[in-house]
Design a protein around this motif. Structure first.
Motif, PDB file in Angstrom:
ATOM      1  N   UNK A   1       0.846  -1.361   0.151  1.00  0.00           N
ATOM      2  CA  UNK A   1       0.019  -0.034   0.080  1.00  0.00           C
ATOM      3  C   UNK A   1       1.029   1.283  -0.174  1.00  0.00           C
ATOM      4  N   UNK A   2       1.920   1.294   0.801  1.00  0.00           N
ATOM      5  CA  UNK A   2       2.941   2.493   0.822  1.00  0.00           C
ATOM      6  C   UNK A   2       3.223   2.569  -0.440  1.00  0.00           C
ATOM      7  N   UNK A   3       4.132   1.636  -1.072  1.00  0.00           N
ATOM      8  CA  UNK A   3       4.653   1.584  -2.292  1.00  0.00           C
ATOM      9  C   UNK A   3       3.705   2.148  -3.386  1.00  0.00           C
ATOM     10  N   UNK A   4       2.487   1.752  -3.520  1.00  0.00           N
ATOM     11  CA  UNK A   4       1.535   2.026  -4.247  1.00  0.00           C
ATOM     12  C   UNK A   4       1.124   3.606  -4.356  1.00  0.00           C
ATOM     13  N   UNK A   5       1.125   3.939  -3.011  1.00  0.00           N
ATOM     14  CA  UNK A   5       0.789   5.370  -2.487  1.00  0.00           C
ATOM     15  C   UNK A   5       1.923   6.129  -3.105  1.00  0.00           C
ATOM     16  N   UNK A   6       2.932   5.955  -2.809  1.00  0.00           N
ATOM     17  CA  UNK A   6       4.104   6.714  -3.303  1.00  0.00           C
ATOM     18  C   UNK A   6       4.140   6.777  -4.735  1.00  0.00           C
ATOM     19  N   UNK A   7       4.165   5.826  -5.332  1.00  0.00           N
ATOM     20  CA  UNK A   7       3.876   5.791  -6.892  1.00  0.00           C
ATOM     21  C   UNK A   7       2.969   6.588  -7.409  1.00  0.00           C
ATOM     22  N   UNK A   8       1.864   6.957  -6.652  1.00  0.00           N
ATOM     23  CA  UNK A   8       0.795   7.772  -7.475  1.00  0.00           C
ATOM     24  C   UNK A   8       1.006   9.064  -6.993  1.00  0.00           C
ATOM     25  N   UNK A   9       2.179   9.587  -6.307  1.00  0.00           N
ATOM     26  CA  UNK A   9       2.408  11.063  -5.968  1.00  0.00           C
ATOM     27  C   UNK A   9       2.684  11.712  -7.303  1.00  0.00           C
ATOM     28  N   UNK A  10       2.264  13.078  -7.636  1.00  0.00           N
ATOM     29  CA  UNK A  10       2.694  13.867  -8.771  1.00  0.00           C
ATOM     30  C   UNK A  10       3.752  14.557  -8.182  1.00  0.00           C
ATOM     31  N   UNK A  11       4.607  15.174  -9.117  1.00  0.00           N
ATOM     32  CA  UNK A  11       5.797  16.148  -8.826  1.00  0.00           C
ATOM     33  C   UNK A  11       5.343  17.041  -7.729  1.00  0.00           C
ATOM     34  N   UNK A  12       4.202  17.622  -8.225  1.00  0.00           N
ATOM     35  CA  UNK A  12       3.801  18.736  -7.178  1.00  0.00           C
ATOM     36  C   UNK A  12       3.611  18.314  -5.838  1.00  0.00           C
ATOM     37  N   UNK A  13       2.912  17.205  -5.800  1.00  0.00           N
ATOM     38  CA  UNK A  13       2.439  16.450  -4.463  1.00  0.00           C
ATOM     39  C   UNK A  13       3.876  16.084  -3.668  1.00  0.00           C
ATOM     40  N   UNK A  14       4.773  15.786  -4.276  1.00  0.00           N
ATOM     41  CA  UNK A  14       5.937  15.300  -3.790  1.00  0.00           C
ATOM     42  C   UNK A  14       6.603  16.474  -2.924  1.00  0.00           C
ATOM     43  N   UNK A  15       6.299  17.702  -3.517  1.00  0.00           N
ATOM     44  CA  UNK A  15       7.153  18.851  -2.931  1.00  0.00           C
ATOM     45  C   UNK A  15       6.120  19.452  -1.578  1.00  0.00           C
ATOM     46  N   UNK A  16       5.015  18.830  -1.345  1.00  0.00           N
ATOM     47  CA  UNK A  16       3.929  19.183  -0.216  1.00  0.00           C
ATOM     48  C   UNK A  16       4.646  19.153   0.895  1.00  0.00           C
ATOM     49  N   UNK A  17       4.603  19.710   2.093  1.00  0.00           N
ATOM     50  CA  UNK A  17       5.291  19.716   3.256  1.00  0.00           C
ATOM     51  C   UNK A  17       4.329  18.714   4.226  1.00  0.00           C
ATOM     52  N   UNK A  18       5.053  17.926   5.062  1.00  0.00           N
ATOM     53  CA  UNK A  18       4.458  16.955   5.823  1.00  0.00           C
ATOM     54  C   UNK A  18       5.213  17.252   7.239  1.00  0.00           C
ATOM     55  N   UNK A  19       4.520  16.541   8.532  1.00  0.00           N
ATOM     56  CA  UNK A  19       5.319  16.507   9.607  1.00  0.00           C
ATOM     57  C   UNK A  19       5.589  15.146  10.068  1.00  0.00           C
ATOM     58  N   UNK A  20       6.748  14.910  10.258  1.00  0.00           N
ATOM     59  CA  UNK A  20       7.287  13.659  10.704  1.00  0.00           C
ATOM     60  C   UNK A  20       6.815  13.174  12.243  1.00  0.00           C
ATOM     61  N   UNK A  21       7.037  11.779  12.562  1.00  0.00           N
ATOM     62  CA  UNK A  21       6.725  11.669  14.179  1.00  0.00           C
ATOM     63  C   UNK A  21       7.309  12.538  15.118  1.00  0.00           C
TER      64      UNK A  21
END
Length: 197
Positions: free
Chosen positions: A93-113
């Motif tokens: 599921x994680x691999x599939x989710x990462x593969x689906x991200x667009x270049x713009x989405x890869x630049x989105x900011x997220x917060x780690x644990x």
């Protein structure tokens, strides 16, 4: 090899060596089932960050540190077949989710644990680090020498920075990485740094 490739490599390595989850791991106090549950929960948690990057909806990795620990403990008590299914399914599921991200989405900011704000491009590295190091922690005979040299160099640089070390001891790269990560190594005359990760 990029972080995405290291994550895929490490995932395959971990899954290949997590075929017998009975018995203790190489981490004090944790069984192999604890490690498998941790790696499965980590995939789900990083999947939350992928969702955040894709949708913009704030989705923390874990509800809390206590919940994370409770999930690992509960996972360690699952029957081996169910735990293996979770481990494999969460990785896919994680691999599939990462593969689906667009270049713009890869630049989105997220917060780690740990509360660090990072671009989503950090997610593959976070996964690579977990699966590669914990594949060794399964205690099936793998060592840091079984990991890609470029990955080890990146790992050494990260741990050195996070531990605030000015220098690292001389020695073979796999042993230096193992030492910095607080794992068994052959370096002599170095202080015990304690486990990292």
């Amino acid at each position: 090899m990029a972080a995405e490739e290291w994550a895929a490599f490490g995932t395959e390595l971990f899954l290949a060596h997590a075929t017998d989850l009975s018995g203790p791991s190489a981490l004090p106090g944790w069984t192999r089932k604890h490690l498998a549950a941790h790696v499965a929960a980590n995939a789900d948690a990083l999947g939350n960050l992928v969702h955040w990057a894709r949708t913009g909806e704030r989705t923390p990795m874990y509800a809390s540190a206590d919940q994370r620990n409770a999930d690992i403990e509960a996972g360690s008590r699952l029957p081996e077949a169910r735990l293996t299914s979770w481990l494999q399914g969460s990785a896919r599921s994680l691999a599939s989710g990462m593969a689906s991200l667009t270049p713009e989405q890869w630049r989105a900011e997220v917060v780690t644990a740990q509360g660090r704000t990072v671009p989503a491009t950090e997610i593959p590295w976070l996964r690579a680090r977990e699966v590669c190091v914990h594949a060794i922690d399964l205690g099936t005979g793998l060592t840091f020498a079984d990991l890609p040299e470029a990955f080890l160099s990146a790992l050494v640089a990260e741990i050195r920075a996070k531990r605030g070390l000015d220098a690292v001891p001389d020695g073979p790269l796999p042993d230096v990485a193992a030492y910095l990560a607080g794992r068994p190594h052959s370096l002599a005359g170095v202080p015990d740094l304690g486990p990292w990760l």
